[in-house]
Write a protein that holds these residues in place. Structure first.
Motif, PDB file in Angstrom:
ATOM      1  N   ALA A 356       0.868  -1.040  -0.018  1.00 52.52           N
ATOM      2  CA  ALA A 356      -0.063  -0.039  -0.184  1.00 52.52           C
ATOM      3  C   ALA A 356       0.773   1.312   0.030  1.00 52.52           C
ATOM      4  N   LEU A 357       2.222   1.230   0.639  1.00 54.15           N
ATOM      5  CA  LEU A 357       2.873   2.547   0.664  1.00 54.15           C
ATOM      6  C   LEU A 357       3.870   2.815  -0.526  1.00 54.15           C
ATOM      7  N   PRO A 358       4.051   4.019  -1.139  1.00 49.26           N
ATOM      8  CA  PRO A 358       4.675   4.338  -1.990  1.00 49.26           C
ATOM      9  C   PRO A 358       5.928   3.813  -2.328  1.00 49.26           C
ATOM     10  N   ALA A 359       6.656   3.497  -3.253  1.00 46.90           N
ATOM     11  CA  ALA A 359       8.069   2.932  -3.273  1.00 46.90           C
ATOM     12  C   ALA A 359       9.046   3.731  -2.643  1.00 46.90           C
ATOM     13  N   SER A 360       8.749   4.884  -2.369  1.00 48.30           N
ATOM     14  CA  SER A 360      10.062   5.752  -1.951  1.00 48.30           C
ATOM     15  C   SER A 360      10.051   5.452  -0.238  1.00 48.30           C
ATOM     16  N   VAL A 361       9.266   4.914   0.414  1.00 45.28           N
ATOM     17  CA  VAL A 361       9.035   4.883   1.790  1.00 45.28           C
ATOM     18  C   VAL A 361       9.954   3.447   2.086  1.00 45.28           C
ATOM     19  N   GLU A 362      11.131   3.651   2.876  1.00 47.16           N
ATOM     20  CA  GLU A 362      12.003   2.466   3.030  1.00 47.16           C
ATOM     21  C   GLU A 362      12.031   2.124   4.558  1.00 47.16           C
ATOM     22  N   ASP A 363      11.761   2.995   5.222  1.00 46.37           N
ATOM     23  CA  ASP A 363      11.803   2.886   6.745  1.00 46.37           C
ATOM     24  C   ASP A 363      10.458   2.474   7.280  1.00 46.37           C
ATOM     25  N   PHE A 364      10.087   1.192   7.756  1.00 41.83           N
ATOM     26  CA  PHE A 364       8.682   0.774   8.433  1.00 41.83           C
ATOM     27  C   PHE A 364       8.910   0.809   9.781  1.00 41.83           C
ATOM     28  N   HIS A 365       8.137   1.550  10.416  1.00 42.67           N
ATOM     29  CA  HIS A 365       8.086   1.733  11.976  1.00 42.67           C
ATOM     30  C   HIS A 365       6.589   1.307  12.552  1.00 42.67           C
ATOM     31  N   VAL A 366       6.448   0.114  13.165  1.00 39.05           N
ATOM     32  CA  VAL A 366       4.954  -0.216  13.549  1.00 39.05           C
ATOM     33  C   VAL A 366       5.001  -0.278  14.951  1.00 39.05           C
ATOM     34  N   THR A 367       4.087   0.670  15.411  1.00 41.08           N
ATOM     35  CA  THR A 367       3.650   0.727  16.963  1.00 41.08           C
ATOM     36  C   THR A 367       2.611  -0.090  17.404  1.00 41.08           C
ATOM     37  N   LEU A 368       2.792  -1.046  18.374  1.00 41.37           N
ATOM     38  CA  LEU A 368       2.027  -1.939  18.934  1.00 41.37           C
ATOM     39  C   LEU A 368       1.168  -1.261  20.104  1.00 41.37           C
ATOM     40  N   ILE A 373      -2.961   2.439  24.455  1.00 44.67           N
ATOM     41  CA  ILE A 373      -1.696   3.071  24.553  1.00 44.67           C
ATOM     42  C   ILE A 373      -0.510   2.198  23.950  1.00 44.67           C
ATOM     43  N   PRO A 374       0.408   3.095  23.591  1.00 42.50           N
ATOM     44  CA  PRO A 374       1.849   2.421  22.740  1.00 42.50           C
ATOM     45  C   PRO A 374       2.558   1.505  23.836  1.00 42.50           C
ATOM     46  N   ALA A 375       3.062   0.336  23.371  1.00 45.30           N
ATOM     47  CA  ALA A 375       3.618  -0.581  24.179  1.00 45.30           C
ATOM     48  C   ALA A 375       5.214  -0.778  23.490  1.00 45.30           C
ATOM     49  N   SER A 376       5.249  -0.885  22.228  1.00 46.97           N
ATOM     50  CA  SER A 376       6.504  -1.089  21.708  1.00 46.97           C
ATOM     51  C   SER A 376       6.484  -0.606  20.294  1.00 46.97           C
ATOM     52  N   THR A 377       7.674  -0.092  19.733  1.00 50.87           N
ATOM     53  CA  THR A 377       7.607  -0.057  18.163  1.00 50.87           C
ATOM     54  C   THR A 377       8.690  -0.857  17.784  1.00 50.87           C
ATOM     55  N   VAL A 378       8.528  -1.546  16.520  1.00 51.85           N
ATOM     56  CA  VAL A 378       9.214  -2.351  15.933  1.00 51.85           C
ATOM     57  C   VAL A 378       9.680  -1.760  14.427  1.00 51.85           C
ATOM     58  N   SER A 379      10.885  -1.773  14.193  1.00 49.58           N
ATOM     59  CA  SER A 379      11.346  -1.133  12.904  1.00 49.58           C
ATOM     60  C   SER A 379      12.026  -2.065  11.966  1.00 49.58           C
ATOM     61  N   PHE A 380      11.969  -1.892  10.690  1.00 47.75           N
ATOM     62  CA  PHE A 380      12.272  -2.763   9.718  1.00 47.75           C
ATOM     63  C   PHE A 380      12.726  -1.869   8.579  1.00 47.75           C
ATOM     64  N   SER A 381      13.641  -2.224   7.845  1.00 49.11           N
ATOM     65  CA  SER A 381      13.892  -1.919   6.397  1.00 49.11           C
ATOM     66  C   SER A 381      13.135  -2.547   5.572  1.00 49.11           C
ATOM     67  N   ARG A 403      11.837  -1.183  20.165  1.00 48.49           N
ATOM     68  CA  ARG A 403      12.191  -0.114  21.223  1.00 48.49           C
ATOM     69  C   ARG A 403      10.879   0.189  21.701  1.00 48.49           C
ATOM     70  N   ASP A 404      11.035   0.809  23.072  1.00 50.63           N
ATOM     71  CA  ASP A 404       9.847   1.272  23.921  1.00 50.63           C
ATOM     72  C   ASP A 404       9.360   2.408  22.860  1.00 50.63           C
ATOM     73  N   SER A 405       8.211   2.509  22.905  1.00 46.96           N
ATOM     74  CA  SER A 405       7.589   3.546  22.066  1.00 46.96           C
ATOM     75  C   SER A 405       7.814   4.944  22.483  1.00 46.96           C
ATOM     76  N   LEU A 406       7.657   5.361  23.845  1.00 47.01           N
ATOM     77  CA  LEU A 406       8.168   6.436  24.065  1.00 47.01           C
ATOM     78  C   LEU A 406       9.585   6.830  24.101  1.00 47.01           C
ATOM     79  N   ARG A 407      10.304   5.901  24.213  1.00 45.47           N
ATOM     80  CA  ARG A 407      11.593   6.214  24.151  1.00 45.47           C
ATOM     81  C   ARG A 407      11.826   6.446  22.556  1.00 45.47           C
ATOM     82  N   PHE A 408      11.245   5.793  21.665  1.00 45.52           N
ATOM     83  CA  PHE A 408      11.743   5.810  20.164  1.00 45.52           C
ATOM     84  C   PHE A 408      11.196   7.292  19.736  1.00 45.52           C
TER      85      PHE A 408
END
Length: 706
Positions: A356-368, A373-381, A403-408
């Motif tokens: 769904a995201l345009p091809a230019s978007v390289e960094d994925f950050h998913v907050t669970l 409330i935000p618990a953690s954020t998981v990042s992928f290339s 990473r902790d979502s608030l710290r991220f």
């Protein structure tokens, strides 16, 4: 005559080790009359069940019954809980019902020339009527024959004695007291009995066993309800289905009995792979398209991207609740209410992002998010996701960053129109009462209507009402004789009304206090018996094995009819304190083993500690045990001496193969008394946020690409 303990292991090993046969795993799905793993009849062996096997055994002969639940806690450790009934054993009861716990430890595995050796404690936590200890060795001879010899104390030392060690207090009903306590001073003391036997696989389904028993059934013989003409027992076992066995046996030349054993293994899956639809494939970008950033400055294009992502995630029943888009990065917030394994929701989310995201978007950050409330954020290339789709899931794990979502920081922005969110369900369920001497099993079947509203930013409202359809819980005439405030032992009074009742009605606020810190406050009708306010704080770093929490509750007892009324806190045996609470420590040992220690003030005002230990599986199964000891004496606590029990969580997804977070938990207590009781609060912080943290997500990472 006495015998030195240092000679025992050697003697038992010699009795079985002379065969020199090739080694097997000595794993069995058979159980004996006491419900513990083994191919003999009454006597134990050094065999173990397959790791994680959970079995139920029902054994019966004239006037005697035993129902045993056994769990293979580890390859070398078996735990069992037993409920037995013996007719005319004592004049006080027509049937003497008893509850007991066993443990068996394997000390040495079988080798080519030496047997497996195990040590066991039978009825070490109960009245002691079945109490025994043993050291046993088992050796395989070829693939069909297993030979066992052992030394027993207590019941297993009452026949064929070869000596003694120390002094043992003999069992008698006058000395039972409140029961349920641990008599360490008796362990491995008194007369030592020699026992042995063999089991032989006649075919793949038929097993014959013969044993020489060291149990003379002294207590039963003194009561005149058992006769013994020989110490030899024999059995024939038929496996009529995988992990299901029916056995007929002859005891001591006088009694004929039968037993049925059914086993399941939480490590397996009835529906391998699951029945959920296959995930969408990863969409691999055209390298030239990745340079196009034109969409990022066009509001209409950004809106279309957001809509496309929301719709793609909805195909997998994943809720997009927050989103922020940049030219090279996407910050996505999801709340998973479908998949019981967070890793599966996470994997399907990044798949959807590639589509769904345009091809230019390289960094994925998913907050669970959990409860808003935000618990953690998981990042992928994105490049890694495209490259690793058909590789082992461990490679995707190595490419992920938790990473902790608030710290991220960089939290995504709310998606409009997502709150409030409503959900409801209606279903039948059972209320069960176990181990009443007048009627060991009572139950009601009821119908429950429940609903939940997530109002956003951590606000959650929950409600449930139920009505009895049929049952016999209201027929119990055993009411509390407690010496301390009656906080749980009046449970039978709550079953007297057939009118609809309010099971719970609460409003909760979840919030992040700081990085690694969470908070909760819940008010309303907390559970069937109590209303009030519950507050909690939790420290849990996203990558930590350990968590520390504290809870403080203000409670008032509810009316017995289950409506909106409250009772006075004064009971016949004391006043229920307004405040209770605990400090808690949670620890993840790895390998699925978890421990929890709670220390503080309980509902009746007693102070003490609860220790719990659970084994958890990647598919959501949990099997555990707990024990609570407080400053209430055994005499004041009453029968059972202190609170203890086992708990089993069975995920619905395991049974039906379709993703769902429904996972009912059964808690089995030998007795429900007032000491060591806690208020039941749904949505405590540790269980709310842990599934979104790194260790729990990684534990089921095998489902990331599913």
């Amino acid at each position: 005559m006495t015998i030195r303990l240092r000679n025992i292991l050697g003697a038992v090993a010699v009795m079985t080790g002379a065969t020199g046969a090739s080694a097997n795993d000595l794993v069995t799905t058979l159980t004996n009359n006491y419900g513990t793993p083994g191919g003999l009849i009454d006597m134990p062996t050094a065999e173990m069940a397959p790791d994680a096997q959970l079995s139920t055994t029902i054994a019966y002969f004239d006037g005697f019954s035993k129902t045993t639940l056994s769990f293979q806690v580890a390859p070398w450790l078996t735990g069992s809980f037993r409920y037995s009934g013996t007719k005319d054993l004592t004049p006080q009861f027509d049937i003497f019902y008893d509850r007991s716990f066993d443990l068996r430890f394997r000390l040495f595995k079988e080798t080519e020339y030496s047997p497996a050796i195990a040590v066991g404690l039978q009825d070490f936590l109960g009245t002691g009527v079945l109490g025994a200890e043993y050291i046993v060795a088992t050796k395989s001879v070829g693939s069909r024959l297993r030979v066992t010899a052992g030394l027993g104390w207590g019941r297993f030392g009452s026949n064929n004695s070869i000596g003694g060690f120390g002094t043992r207090t003999p069992f008698n009903f006058a000395g039972v007291g409140t029961g349920g306590d641990v008599s360490i001073s008796n362990w491995f003391k008194g007369d030592i009995g020699l026992f042995g036997g063999f089991s032989y696989n006649v075919s793949d389904k038929l097993t014959f066993a013969l044993e020489y028993s060291s149990d003379s059934y002294d207590t039963e013989r003194r009561a005149g309800i058992f006769e013994q003409s020989t110490a030899v027992n024999a059995s024939l076992n038929y496996e009529f289905a995988p992990d299901a066995n029916l056995r007929a046996y002859v005891l001591h030349g006088e009694e004929i009995g039968v037993s049925l054993a059914i086993a399941i293994n939480p490590r397996g899956m009835p529906v391998p792979g699951g029945l959920e639809p296959a995930p969408l494939p990863v969409a691999v970008r055209d390298p030239d398209a990745a340079r196009d950033l034109g969409w990022a400055d066009q509001p209409a294009a950004r809106a279309q991207v957001a809509k496309s992502l929301e719709e793609t995630l909805a195909l997998d029943q994943i809720d997009l609740i927050r989103l922020r888009l940049e030219g090279r990065a996407a910050y996505v917030g999801i709340q998973n209410e479908t998949y019981d394994r967070t890793s599966q929701a996470l994997g399907r989310t990044v798949r959807a992002m590639t589509r769904a995201l345009p091809a230019s978007v390289e960094d994925f950050h998913v907050t669970l998010y959990a409860k808003g409330i935000p618990a953690s954020t998981v990042s992928f290339s994105r490049t890694d996701i495209e490259r690793l789709e058909h590789k082992a899931s461990d490679e995707a794990l190595a490419a992920a960053t938790f990473r902790d979502s608030l710290r991220f920081g960089n939290l995504p922005e709310p998606v409009l129109g997502k709150f409030p969110r409503y959900g409801w369900s209606i279903f039948p369920f059972t209320r069960v009462s176990l181990f009443d001497p007048d009627e060991p099993l009572r139950f009601d079947v009821a119908l429950r209507l429940q609903g939940q509203a997530e109002l956003g930013r951590g606000w959650v409202a929950r409600a449930a009402t139920s009505v009895k359809l049929f049952g016999n819980l209201d027929q119990s005439n055993r009411f509390s004789n407690s010496r301390i405030p009656r906080v749980r032992s009046d449970a039978a009074r709550f079953a007297q009304s057939d009118a609809p009742r309010v099971d719970w009605l609460t409003l909760s606020k979840y919030h992040r206090l700081a990085p690694d810190y969470y908070g909760r406050i819940t008010l309303g009708y907390l559970e069937q018996m109590y209303a009030g306010v519950s507050t909690e704080v939790l420290w849990r770093p996203v990558d930590s094995r350990i968590a520390i929490g504290a809870e403080l509750n203000y409670v008032r007892p509810r009316d017995f009819d289950g409506d909106f009324g409250l009772r006075d806190s004064n009971t016949v045996s004391g006043t229920i304190p307004d405040f209770n609470g605990h400090a808690s420590v949670y620890y993840d040992f790895g390998g699925g083993y978890h421990a929890q220690v709670d220390a503080g003030r309980y509902l009746a005002g007693d102070w003490g500690v609860t220790i719990g230990f659970d084994r958890e599986f990647a598919n959501g199964w949990k099997v555990g045990a707990f024990a609570t000891k407080t400053d209430v004496s055994a005499q004041d606590f009453g029968e059972g001496s202190f609170d203890k029990g086992i708990r089993i969580t069975a995920p619905i997804s395991w049974l039906f193969g379709k993703p769902t977070q429904q996972a009912p938990t059964a808690v089995i207590r030998p007795l429900t008394r007032d000491g060591g009781a806690r208020v039941n609060v749904t949505g405590r912080l540790y269980e709310t946020v842990r599934n979104s943290h790194e260790r729990d997500t990684v534990a089921s990472w095998g489902k990331f690409w599913r």
